[in-house]
Design an enzyme around this catalytic site. Structure first.
Site, PDB file in Angstrom:
ATOM      1  N   ASN A   1       8.683 -45.863  38.272  1.00  0.00           N
ATOM      2  CA  ASN A   1       8.704 -44.592  37.578  1.00  0.00           C
ATOM      3  C   ASN A   1       8.888 -43.463  38.578  1.00  0.00           C
ATOM      4  O   ASN A   1       8.554 -43.601  39.755  1.00  0.00           O
ATOM      5  CB  ASN A   1       7.365 -44.385  36.848  1.00  0.00           C
ATOM      6  CG  ASN A   1       7.289 -45.162  35.553  1.00  0.00           C
ATOM      7  OD1 ASN A   1       8.131 -45.005  34.679  1.00  0.00           O
ATOM      8  ND2 ASN A   1       6.288 -46.021  35.436  1.00  0.00           N
TER       9      ASN A   1
ATOM     10  N   HIS B   1      13.562 -43.353  35.978  1.00  0.00           N
ATOM     11  CA  HIS B   1      13.032 -44.267  36.994  1.00  0.00           C
ATOM     12  C   HIS B   1      13.696 -43.991  38.337  1.00  0.00           C
ATOM     13  O   HIS B   1      14.798 -43.447  38.392  1.00  0.00           O
ATOM     14  CB  HIS B   1      13.262 -45.718  36.563  1.00  0.00           C
ATOM     15  CG  HIS B   1      12.232 -46.205  35.586  1.00  0.00           C
ATOM     16  ND1 HIS B   1      12.056 -47.521  35.283  1.00  0.00           N
ATOM     17  CD2 HIS B   1      11.319 -45.535  34.852  1.00  0.00           C
ATOM     18  CE1 HIS B   1      11.071 -47.644  34.405  1.00  0.00           C
ATOM     19  NE2 HIS B   1      10.616 -46.455  34.113  1.00  0.00           N
TER      20      HIS B   1
ATOM     21  N   HIS C   1      12.613 -39.759  30.540  1.00  0.00           N
ATOM     22  CA  HIS C   1      11.761 -40.746  31.213  1.00  0.00           C
ATOM     23  C   HIS C   1      12.648 -41.473  32.216  1.00  0.00           C
ATOM     24  O   HIS C   1      13.398 -42.376  31.868  1.00  0.00           O
ATOM     25  CB  HIS C   1      11.183 -41.715  30.170  1.00  0.00           C
ATOM     26  CG  HIS C   1      10.320 -42.789  30.752  1.00  0.00           C
ATOM     27  ND1 HIS C   1       8.961 -42.815  30.606  1.00  0.00           N
ATOM     28  CD2 HIS C   1      10.628 -43.880  31.503  1.00  0.00           C
ATOM     29  CE1 HIS C   1       8.466 -43.871  31.230  1.00  0.00           C
ATOM     30  NE2 HIS C   1       9.465 -44.549  31.778  1.00  0.00           N
TER      31      HIS C   1
ATOM     32  N   CYS D   1       9.074 -51.595  34.072  1.00  0.00           N
ATOM     33  CA  CYS D   1       9.136 -52.313  32.796  1.00  0.00           C
ATOM     34  C   CYS D   1       9.130 -53.803  33.071  1.00  0.00           C
ATOM     35  O   CYS D   1      10.076 -54.336  33.642  1.00  0.00           O
ATOM     36  CB  CYS D   1      10.371 -51.930  31.998  1.00  0.00           C
ATOM     37  SG  CYS D   1      10.519 -52.909  30.470  1.00  0.00           S
TER      38      CYS D   1
ATOM     39  N   ARG E   1      -0.839 -45.822  31.243  1.00  0.00           N
ATOM     40  CA  ARG E   1      -0.261 -46.825  30.342  1.00  0.00           C
ATOM     41  C   ARG E   1       0.849 -47.589  31.064  1.00  0.00           C
ATOM     42  O   ARG E   1       0.701 -48.752  31.417  1.00  0.00           O
ATOM     43  CB  ARG E   1       0.298 -46.136  29.077  1.00  0.00           C
ATOM     44  CG  ARG E   1       0.608 -47.073  27.935  1.00  0.00           C
ATOM     45  CD  ARG E   1       1.910 -47.857  28.065  1.00  0.00           C
ATOM     46  NE  ARG E   1       3.094 -46.999  28.168  1.00  0.00           N
ATOM     47  CZ  ARG E   1       4.298 -47.482  28.452  1.00  0.00           C
ATOM     48  NH1 ARG E   1       4.490 -48.785  28.661  1.00  0.00           N
ATOM     49  NH2 ARG E   1       5.332 -46.657  28.565  1.00  0.00           N
ATOM     50  N   ASP E   2       1.954 -46.931  31.327  1.00  0.00           N
ATOM     51  CA  ASP E   2       3.133 -47.574  31.906  1.00  0.00           C
ATOM     52  C   ASP E   2       2.815 -48.180  33.273  1.00  0.00           C
ATOM     53  O   ASP E   2       3.218 -49.308  33.583  1.00  0.00           O
ATOM     54  CB  ASP E   2       4.243 -46.516  32.026  1.00  0.00           C
ATOM     55  CG  ASP E   2       5.614 -47.095  32.331  1.00  0.00           C
ATOM     56  OD1 ASP E   2       5.696 -48.242  32.789  1.00  0.00           O
ATOM     57  OD2 ASP E   2       6.605 -46.388  32.114  1.00  0.00           O
TER      58      ASP E   2
END
Lengths: 309, 309
Positions: free
Chosen positions: A252, A212, A210, A243, A16-17
């Site tokens: 990430n 980065h 989450h 993002c 997804r990300d």
């Protein structure tokens, strides 16, 4: 791979990300092969898709198909990101096990990302919770507090705002709330402080870290979160993603390096590192030419490496 | 930059560890410009050279000249690496403030690196201590325990061996003993455990954590070392360097990312990050085409970033 229960949950967000952050669209068959490879390595939670209009994110146009396939993998928690009620309807219709809704702690980022204020997002969440209660009461809802550690648009984000928002989303019916370093601004002291405060507020409903790797602190921040009791970590194979609406944000945490860190520390992830490294194959095949990150894949496992028992 | 005293000491090893690991030889004038730029950023300890035969490491042939220049910078601790008594003689003659002697915890690595057993290296250290006592009693001697966290040649290194060796080098007269993850095999749990044991053994004589980023854990390992009381950290601007005799090992911790981590945590380094980033200029100028690493240099400082006060 140990036969004992994992001690941390690695939640893979690459499909997804990662995929929604790259320009190319991975063909559906390649996505399924990649997800199968992630699953084969022992990963048991995958954010497989985002339920957003295909005109905004053509990379996610096949979300329902991807979910359908992922649901065939026994024991896998199939997650999807939804930006709003409409996305939640589609995700629930597709049969996901878990929804995640990003709620930004920065008003500026919230408006830029979803064109809603933070309060409006909490209200949207409450509507999603009601929908879930009606249509699929077994489905879990996570609210991920984005820009929890700083924002490229507004700069610093008040810690009180983050704690308030985490409490507000739980109050609105979310099952858990994690904290996202959307913009790669977190540091280990802040991670410990903020997760500590959030846990004091919402206890075991505290969700994933989450993090980065924008400024290289991704793993140090995961370690810091682990130190104060966090046991779920989002990461992305090959460090794919970031993002698109937070300018300058990238990277990430790399799943391979994160799993190596925990396994080397003797903390069971349930993941076989060699198979995890092999899962880069289908990722690369589906996104030819896309740069992948990760130091462990480059260096290989150390001589005589022993995973957590 | 804060006017208060630094809380951690960042010991820059690029001009020695970095430059001796790359093929090209940086011209002396470029080295001096680079050292000046590091000093201008606030760095107050630099490993400026290695005193080894020029036929083995032509990159270090100008060691005495580099030391001579570095000695003109007020308040800078000028360090040099020496592999043996002969190197120590040359380094003391050049006027260094501090010597560092690598002593490997892995017998296999010790033989490959300096063609001596560990015990022979401890004896060599004792001779260096006597020489220092005679010729330059003010000079400090550090023994860096290399391969303290694992070895690419022999695999695992017994923690008892590391603790024994740290005690042995202090017994032999070293002022301090640090631990080096020469091969990038350390993990944060091991770093905490081993530094804790070493501190229990040699107390405040515990020296620097010299971590590598080979598998991405460099900063997490520095954080772990900080957590158990370590206050000196080796790193290299642009992540230049590694160990040429440990196959597959690469990647010193990046000074820029390390300083960013500490400053963001509110821990004073005494270093101005903008000037530190600017010090990449002379490095790049002196080593054209050499790849430099670092996430913070790529991403820049976060919006509204406030260094430690």
């Amino acid at each position: 791979m140990s036969s004992q229960a994992p001690e941390v949950l690695i939640s893979e967000v690459g499909p997804r990300d990662g995929l929604q952050s790259v320009k190319a669209t991975m063909p559906t068959t390649d996505k399924l092969r990649w997800i199968d490879a992630l699953y084969a390595s022992g990963i048991r939670e995958i954010e497989v898709a985002s339920f957003v209009p295909a005109r905004l994110l053509p990379q996610m146009a096949d979300a329902a198909d991807v979910v359908r396939h992922a649901l065939t993998l026994p024991g896998l928690t199939v997650m999807a990101l939804v930006p709003n009620l409409r996305g939640a309807e589609a995700a629930l219709a597709a049969g996901v096990h878990k929804l995640t809704l990003p709620v930004s702690a920065s008003e500026a980022h919230s408006l830029a990302n979803v064109r809603k204020t933070r309060q409006e997002m909490v209200e949207e969440l409450a509507r999603i919770v009601r929908l879930r209660d009606e249509r699929a009461p077994g489905v879990k809802i996570e609210a991920g507090i984005s820009t929890a550690f700083g924002c490229t648009l507004q700069g610093a984000v008040a810690e009180d705002d983050v704690v308030w928002l985490a409490a507000a989303v739980i109050e609105a019916g979310a099952d858990e709330s994690g904290l996202s370093d959307t913009t790669g601004m977190a540091n280990p002291a802040q991670v410990r402080r903020l997760f500590h405060r959030v846990r004091a507020e919402i206890g075991e409903r505290t969700g994933a870290a989450h993090m980065h790797n924008t400024r290289g602190l991704g793993l140090a921040n995961c370690l810091a979160a682990y130190d104060v009791g966090v046991r779920t970590f989002d990461s992305s194979l090959g460090g794919l993603g970031g993002c698109p609406y937070a300018p300058g944000a990238s990277g990430n945490v790399v799943t391979e390096d994160l799993v190596f860190m925990f396994e080397a520390m003797g903390i069971r992830t349930g993941i076989d590192l060699n198979r995890l490294l092999a899962a880069r194959g289908p990722l690369q095949a589906g996104l030819p030419g896309e740069p992948l990150y990760g130091m462990t894949p480059e260096a290989g496992l150390p001589k005589g490496f022993v995973p957590a028992a």
